[in-house]
Design a protein around this motif. Structure first.
Motif, short mmCIF file in Angstrom:
data_model
loop_
_atom_site.label_atom_id
_atom_site.label_comp_id
_atom_site.label_asym_id
_atom_site.label_seq_id
_atom_site.Cartn_x
_atom_site.Cartn_y
_atom_site.Cartn_z
N LEU A 1 55.28 50.18 35.93
CA LEU A 1 54.63 51.25 36.21
C LEU A 1 54.40 52.10 35.09
N ASN A 2 55.71 52.35 34.37
CA ASN A 2 55.81 53.12 33.07
C ASN A 2 55.01 52.47 32.02
N ALA A 3 55.41 51.09 31.77
CA ALA A 3 54.24 50.51 30.92
C ALA A 3 53.02 50.57 31.19
N LEU B 1 37.92 40.88 35.25
CA LEU B 1 38.26 41.84 34.40
C LEU B 1 39.69 41.90 34.02
N ILE B 2 40.51 41.80 35.14
CA ILE B 2 41.96 41.77 35.07
C ILE B 2 42.22 40.55 34.35
N ILE B 3 41.65 39.33 34.74
CA ILE B 3 42.26 37.84 34.02
C ILE B 3 41.69 37.98 32.67
N PHE B 4 40.42 38.72 32.43
CA PHE B 4 40.21 38.76 30.86
C PHE B 4 41.14 39.72 30.05
N ARG B 5 41.58 40.71 30.48
CA ARG B 5 42.38 41.73 30.06
C ARG B 5 43.73 40.84 29.77
N VAL B 6 44.24 40.16 30.85
CA VAL B 6 45.44 39.24 30.42
C VAL B 6 45.34 38.30 29.39
N ILE B 7 44.05 37.64 29.45
CA ILE B 7 43.92 36.70 28.49
C ILE B 7 43.87 37.30 27.06
N GLN B 8 43.15 38.44 26.96
CA GLN B 8 42.93 39.15 25.83
C GLN B 8 44.28 39.64 25.08
N GLU B 9 45.38 39.91 26.05
CA GLU B 9 46.57 40.28 25.77
C GLU B 9 47.30 39.14 25.21
N LEU B 10 47.23 38.21 26.00
CA LEU B 10 48.09 36.76 25.61
C LEU B 10 47.56 36.55 24.01
N SER C 1 52.16 43.74 35.27
CA SER C 1 51.72 44.72 36.24
C SER C 1 50.02 44.19 36.87
N ARG C 2 49.44 43.90 35.89
CA ARG C 2 47.76 43.56 35.94
C ARG C 2 47.93 42.19 37.22
N LEU C 3 48.77 41.04 36.76
CA LEU C 3 48.84 40.12 37.73
C LEU C 3 49.56 40.41 39.17
N ARG C 4 50.14 41.33 39.13
CA ARG C 4 50.80 41.84 40.26
C ARG C 4 49.72 42.43 41.19
N VAL C 5 48.79 43.12 40.84
CA VAL C 5 47.49 43.60 41.72
C VAL C 5 46.74 42.48 42.07
N GLU D 1 48.19 31.86 37.11
CA GLU D 1 48.06 31.10 38.40
C GLU D 1 47.66 32.40 39.56
N LEU D 2 46.55 32.08 40.27
CA LEU D 2 45.99 33.19 41.19
C LEU D 2 45.46 32.46 42.21
N ILE D 3 45.56 33.42 43.39
CA ILE D 3 44.98 32.66 44.78
C ILE D 3 43.45 32.96 44.72
N LYS D 4 42.68 32.13 44.90
CA LYS D 4 41.20 32.20 44.79
C LYS D 4 40.71 33.01 45.94
N GLU D 5 40.03 34.05 45.65
CA GLU D 5 39.28 34.68 46.84
C GLU D 5 37.90 34.58 46.84
N ASN D 6 37.42 34.39 48.05
CA ASN D 6 35.89 34.15 48.06
C ASN D 6 35.21 35.57 47.89
N SER D 7 34.52 35.28 46.75
CA SER D 7 33.84 36.51 46.41
C SER D 7 32.78 37.28 47.30
N ASN D 8 32.17 36.13 47.94
CA ASN D 8 31.26 36.51 48.83
C ASN D 8 31.74 37.36 49.92
N ALA D 9 32.67 36.70 50.59
CA ALA D 9 33.50 37.14 51.84
C ALA D 9 34.16 38.58 51.65
#
Lengths: 225, 276
Positions: free
Chosen positions: B59-61, B175-184, B241-245, B266-274
């Motif tokens: 959280l501090n980070a 956006l979160i995945i993109f930010r993580v990729i950007q940071e990596l 912290s981003r991935l934890r979200v 690794e992420l659990i894929k959610e159905n965007s439409n649902a």
């Protein structure tokens, strides 16, 4: 000595009942304490009725044993949380009650120590199951803050203490041995009732002291930088 | 039943010692349970506290990073947009003082140029906050765009391949995945001295995987865990912290050939439409 023990024993037999009614608002809400209160009342009643109907004392003792087993099984059923274990308790207790009823029907006038011994072993087994469950899934921050712990501990100490007495009941024919039996039994009854009294006293007091680590950190929201 | 056939005289002795032994056993059992339970609870508390400390650190980070981002935007606006707009104002002010047509036209033209620059600058700031390619065309395009920019600089060869990305994810997730990729990628550029980065995307069993390969100096999972627990490694904590979200996981490992480093998200894929 025996007279003194019986007077003290009588006081401690009444004590859980008194405490139950003194703290009725809190204790009445807890089912295992209601059963415990009923059990204590039954012990008192059986003592009184055995002294009145001396000729039928053995029969009364048998009936009391059945009721005792039923009530203790109910207490353990309420104290133990796992559904499977609860089902096993119901099943075994039903079998045991049936066994005791058969013994009651076909019994001689002598006190039957096997049935009492069987009840003692059964209750001790239930106690071990309860402790095992408490080790694996603790309910309270400290185990002795739980009223269930004190109820079970009372039962465990009583039955483990009187187990050998029950075992040798048939061999104790003379009066010296009989008084020894009565003295030891009265002592463990007192210990059991003290434990039950503690259970009634602490019940409902620790409702908010469930597992939490917050007490370890007095200021969890300190400034981040 | 031999045990029960003891002669009457021995009964009190056996009874006494038997009772004492049983009581000793029972009391021993109860004492053991009390101490054992306290030990277990103390251990659980320590675990909980460690987790809590970790969360606090994350959280501090994230707060620190947010503040840094704000400071950067404030600096961009104050140092770049501010002087540009002030200069444009000066040119326009000159129109009021100088009535010469040619000079007026020249100052209007200059002011227009400066305002164009300011618009571009503000657009750049806005794009850095939310890349338009990501918003309009999705993660694949945004990653390709980012990698193209890296490759065109000539310092590193960056390629990306999306194997199973027919349906777009939720905008927040992208956006979160993109930010993580950007940071990596940023970490790889800064610290690894790699000559290439290759990104692959795939899905398997309702899980979304993104894997980055590079041939430079990298991190292993042990390094990552160590940095996560220390006060340094702000970017890594932010990734965590981003991935934890998203309830996602990240793994840092060295390739079997010991030549490349791999980072797998690794992420659990959610159905965007649902979910929408």
């Amino acid at each position: 000595m025996l007279t003194f023990l019986s007077i003290v024993g009588l006081f401690f037999e009444i004590l859980p009942l008194i405490l139950f009614f003194v703290r009725f608002k809190k204790t009445a809400k807890i089912p295992e304490l209601r059963v415990l209160c009923f059990y204590t009342a039954l012990v008192l009643l059986s003592g009184i009725s055995a002294s009145i109907f001396r000729n039928n004392a053995v029969f009364l003792l048998h009936v009391f044993s059945i009721c005792e087993l039923f009530l203790f099984s109910s207490i353990f059923y309420l104290c133990i949380r796992r559904d499977n274990t609860r089902r096993v308790i119901i099943f075994i207790s039903c079998l045991m009650v049936l066994f005791l009823i058969i013994i009651l029907i076909f019994s001689t006038t002598r006190f039957d120590f096997i049935s009492t011994l069987a009840i003692a072993l059964l209750i001790l087994t239930y106690s071990i199951i309860f402790y095992y469950e408490q080790i694996n899934q603790p309910e309270e921050l400290i185990i002795y803050q739980s009223h269930k712990f004190w109820i079970v501990t009372g039962c465990t100490i009583f039955y483990s203490g009187t187990l050998f007495i029950f075992l040798y009941t048939s061999d104790m024919k003379d009066k010296t041995h009989s008084s020894l039996w009565e003295g030891a039994n009265a002592t463990f009854e007192i210990i059991k009732n003290i434990c039950f009294s503690i259970a009634i006293l602490i019940a409902g007091r620790n409702a908010n002291k469930h597992l939490s680590f917050e007490s370890y950190d007095t200021n969890p929201f300190e400034t981040p930088f | 039943m031999i045990f029960l056939q003891i002669s009457g005289n021995n009964v009190p002795m056996v009874l006494f010692f038997g009772t004492i032994a049983m009581l000793g056993l029972t009391i021993g059992l109860i004492v053991f349970i009390i101490f054992h339970q306290r030990k277990v609870i103390r251990f659980q508390m320590q675990l909980q506290k460690m987790e809590y400390d970790q969360q606090k650190m994350l959280l501090n980070a994230s707060i620190k990073l947010q503040e840094e981002e704000r400071q950067r935007i404030a600096a961009d606006l104050h140092d770049d947009a501010g002087p540009l707009l002030a200069t444009a104002r000066l040119y326009l002010n000159e129109n009021l003082v100088n009535l010469d047509k040619t000079t007026q036209l020249q100052s209007i033209y200059n002011a227009k140029q400066i305002i164009d620059d300011t618009i571009q600058l503000i657009r750049n700031i806005s794009h850095s906050l939310m890349p338009p390619t990501l918003k309009n065309f999705g993660l694949e395009s945004a990653v390709n765009d980012l990698f193209q920019k890296i490759s065109s600089s000539g310092s590193m060869n960056a390629t990306a391949r999306f194997h199973d990305y027919r349906e777009r994810l939720q905008p927040e997730t992208e956006l979160i995945i993109f930010r993580v990729i950007q940071e990596l990628v940023n970490n790889i550029l800064k610290h690894s001295n790699a000559s290439f980065i290759h990104l692959t995307q795939n899905t398997n069993n309702n899980k979304f995987f993104v894997r980055l390969h590079h041939d430079g100096r990298g991190l292993t999972q042990a390094d990552f865990d160590k940095l996560n627990k220390s006060s340094v490694g702000l970017g890594l904590k932010n990734i965590q912290s981003r991935l934890r979200v998203l309830h996602g996981k990240i793994f840092f490992e060295k390739d079997i050939s010991q030549t490349y480093f791999k980072v797998t998200i690794e992420l659990i894929k959610e159905n965007s439409n649902a979910s929408s």
